[in-house]
Motif scaffolding. Structure first.
Motif, short mmCIF file in Angstrom:
data_model
loop_
_atom_site.label_atom_id
_atom_site.label_comp_id
_atom_site.label_asym_id
_atom_site.label_seq_id
_atom_site.Cartn_x
_atom_site.Cartn_y
_atom_site.Cartn_z
N THR A 45 0.79 -0.84 -0.23
CA THR A 45 0.05 0.39 -0.15
C THR A 45 0.90 1.63 -0.26
N GLY A 46 0.46 2.33 -0.72
CA GLY A 46 1.73 3.39 -0.70
C GLY A 46 2.72 3.18 -1.96
N LEU A 47 3.06 2.62 -2.29
CA LEU A 47 3.54 2.09 -3.70
C LEU A 47 3.55 2.28 -4.65
N LEU A 48 4.03 3.55 -6.10
CA LEU A 48 3.41 3.95 -7.07
C LEU A 48 4.09 3.00 -7.61
N LEU A 49 4.94 2.26 -8.02
CA LEU A 49 5.09 1.45 -8.98
C LEU A 49 5.86 0.25 -8.38
N GLY A 50 5.55 -0.68 -8.57
CA GLY A 50 6.05 -2.07 -7.78
C GLY A 50 7.24 -2.41 -8.80
N SER A 51 7.56 -4.14 -8.16
CA SER A 51 8.81 -4.34 -8.33
C SER A 51 8.26 -4.86 -10.31
N VAL A 52 7.07 -5.45 -10.38
CA VAL A 52 6.99 -6.27 -12.10
C VAL A 52 7.41 -5.09 -12.02
N SER A 53 6.85 -3.86 -12.93
CA SER A 53 6.76 -2.29 -13.86
C SER A 53 8.19 -2.37 -13.40
N GLN A 54 9.04 -2.42 -12.55
CA GLN A 54 10.23 -1.29 -12.75
C GLN A 54 11.37 -2.41 -12.92
N ALA A 55 11.30 -3.43 -13.16
CA ALA A 55 11.69 -5.03 -13.74
C ALA A 55 12.17 -4.61 -15.46
N LEU A 56 10.50 -4.66 -15.37
CA LEU A 56 10.43 -4.27 -17.30
C LEU A 56 10.80 -3.00 -17.65
N LEU A 57 11.16 -2.15 -16.37
CA LEU A 57 11.47 -0.62 -17.62
C LEU A 57 12.50 -0.89 -17.65
N HIS A 58 13.58 -1.52 -16.81
CA HIS A 58 14.81 -2.21 -16.95
C HIS A 58 15.30 -3.25 -18.00
N HIS A 59 14.48 -4.83 -18.14
CA HIS A 59 14.80 -5.40 -19.04
C HIS A 59 13.80 -5.80 -19.92
N ALA A 60 12.96 -5.44 -20.19
CA ALA A 60 12.09 -5.69 -21.48
C ALA A 60 12.81 -5.31 -23.14
N HIS A 61 11.74 -6.18 -24.26
CA HIS A 61 12.48 -6.12 -24.91
C HIS A 61 11.93 -5.45 -26.19
N CYS A 62 10.86 -5.05 -25.59
CA CYS A 62 10.34 -3.63 -26.55
C CYS A 62 9.73 -2.97 -25.92
N PRO A 63 8.79 -1.37 -26.63
CA PRO A 63 8.46 -0.62 -25.41
C PRO A 63 7.39 -0.73 -24.23
N VAL A 64 7.55 -0.63 -23.08
CA VAL A 64 6.55 -0.64 -21.95
C VAL A 64 5.54 0.27 -22.06
N VAL A 65 4.44 0.14 -21.56
CA VAL A 65 3.68 1.61 -21.08
C VAL A 65 3.02 1.09 -19.97
N VAL A 66 3.32 1.83 -19.02
CA VAL A 66 2.99 1.54 -17.58
C VAL A 66 2.05 2.59 -17.71
N VAL A 67 0.43 1.85 -16.96
CA VAL A 67 -0.61 2.69 -17.11
C VAL A 67 -0.82 3.02 -14.96
N ARG A 68 -1.17 3.55 -14.75
CA ARG A 68 -1.68 3.92 -13.58
C ARG A 68 -3.21 3.67 -12.48
N GLY A 69 -3.63 3.49 -11.94
CA GLY A 69 -5.15 3.28 -11.59
C GLY A 69 -6.06 4.00 -12.27
N SER A 70 -6.77 4.00 -11.20
CA SER A 70 -7.77 5.24 -12.41
C SER A 70 -7.68 6.66 -11.15
N ASP A 71 -6.65 6.74 -9.93
CA ASP A 71 -7.22 7.78 -9.50
C ASP A 71 -5.45 8.64 -10.14
N ALA A 72 -5.37 8.34 -11.06
CA ALA A 72 -3.96 8.82 -11.83
C ALA A 72 -4.26 10.75 -11.68
N ARG A 73 -4.92 10.12 -12.47
CA ARG A 73 -5.71 12.13 -13.07
C ARG A 73 -5.92 13.03 -11.73
N ARG A 74 -6.04 12.58 -10.58
CA ARG A 74 -6.61 13.17 -9.57
C ARG A 74 -5.85 14.18 -8.64
#
Length: 295
Positions: free
Chosen positions: A266-295
């Motif tokens: 709770t309170g963590l803005l970016l999880g470990s899986v998302s961070q790992a993909l930003l570092h190691h994925a073989h294609c572009p990565v899109v991270v989509v925050r939850g429904s509160d992202a535009r508040r």
């Protein structure tokens, strides 16, 4: 939310790759593209104009203008039909791009910029923007012109609903399918212990996997009705999510994940899986925050 595709540029090769991708994304959406450069030097109180002893076209302000012009030229060469605007905004990159994300439909950045340390796989701006952006954030890594299905990291969590919707919309725009991959382990499954200790069937791996399949199917069901032309392949594997998604990204054109999964703190803005993909994925990565992202 409607709005332009915004791409951050700093003159580095990764940022120019991001411009090419952003131009194609704007063309798919039928919207404009805005090229933005965060110009931090005025805040540093250093001379911005050319040196009296140097060429008239020198100086930090002229340099910023040239790199933005180069990015605009790249965008127009990739998607001539897209309306391209540009802005040089005073401020630090993360602050500038976070502000731009409030009115954008998508923000695109390169994996590393001019300030990246040698050997660093992804820059701090990309990571922090993925955590704080107010719209979906695409980090361009690997081959920027990859073809293939949209790979969706699906975990059935409420925080991942935005990622599911984005994946269906993107697949519809690209005319491709979705591979919805869900990885699980006995330790990641929420299980209610049976009242009778002898009734161990609830912990049976076969039963656990069946429950995980139902979870993913339910998470996708409503979106499939709204996107009947998008073909969805379910892939439920037993193992770590990071390893499974990174491996599957070799055959994907794009990977889409939520900022946090159901196992996040709770309170963590970016999880470990998302961070790992930003570092190691073989294609572009899109991270989509939850429904509160535009508040």
């Amino acid at each position: 939310m409607s709005g332009p595709v915004v791409v951050g540029v700093d003159g580095s090769p990764p940022s120019l790759d991001a411009v090419s991708v952003a131009a194609r994304e704007a063309r798919l959406r039928g919207c404009g593209l805005k090229v933005v450069h965060a110009f931090i030097w005025p805040a540093m109180h250093v001379p911005l104009g050319p040196s009296p002893l140097g060429p008239a076209g020198g100086g930090l302000r002229n340099m910023a203008g040239r790199l933005v012009a180069e990015a605009v030229e790249r965008a127009r060469s990739v998607a001539p039909e897209v309306e391209v605007s540009n802005a040089v905004v005073t401020g630090e990159a993360l602050t500038v791009m976070e502000a731009q994300s409030r009115t954008a439909s998508l923000v695109v950045v390169g994996s590393r910029g001019m300030g990246g340390f040698v050997g660093l796989l992804v820059g701090s701006t990309a990571v922090h923007l993925a955590a704080h952006g107010r719209c979906p954030v695409m980090v361009v890594r690997g081959e920027s012109d990859r073809t293939g299905p949209v790979l969706l990291g699906a975990d059935g969590s409420p925080a991942g609903e935005g990622a599911v919707e984005f994946a269906f919309e993107e697949a519809g725009l690209r005319g491709t399918g979705i591979v919805a991959l869900h990885a699980w382990t006995p330790w990641s499954v929420a299980v209610t212990p049976p009242q009778d200790p002898s009734a161990s069937s609830a912990l049976d791996p076969v039963i656990l996997e069946a429950g995980e399949r139902r979870l993913v199917a339910e998470a996708l069901a409503g979106r499939r009705e709204g996107h009947p032309d998008v073909v969805v392949e379910h892939s439920v594997v037993r193992g770590g999510a990071r390893e499974a998604l990174i491996g599957a990204s070799r055959n994907a054109g794009l990977i889409v994940v939520g900022a946090r999964g159901r196992g996040g703190f709770t309170g963590l803005l970016l999880g470990s899986v998302s961070q790992a993909l930003l570092h190691h994925a073989h294609c572009p990565v899109v991270v989509v925050r939850g429904s509160d992202a535009r508040r």
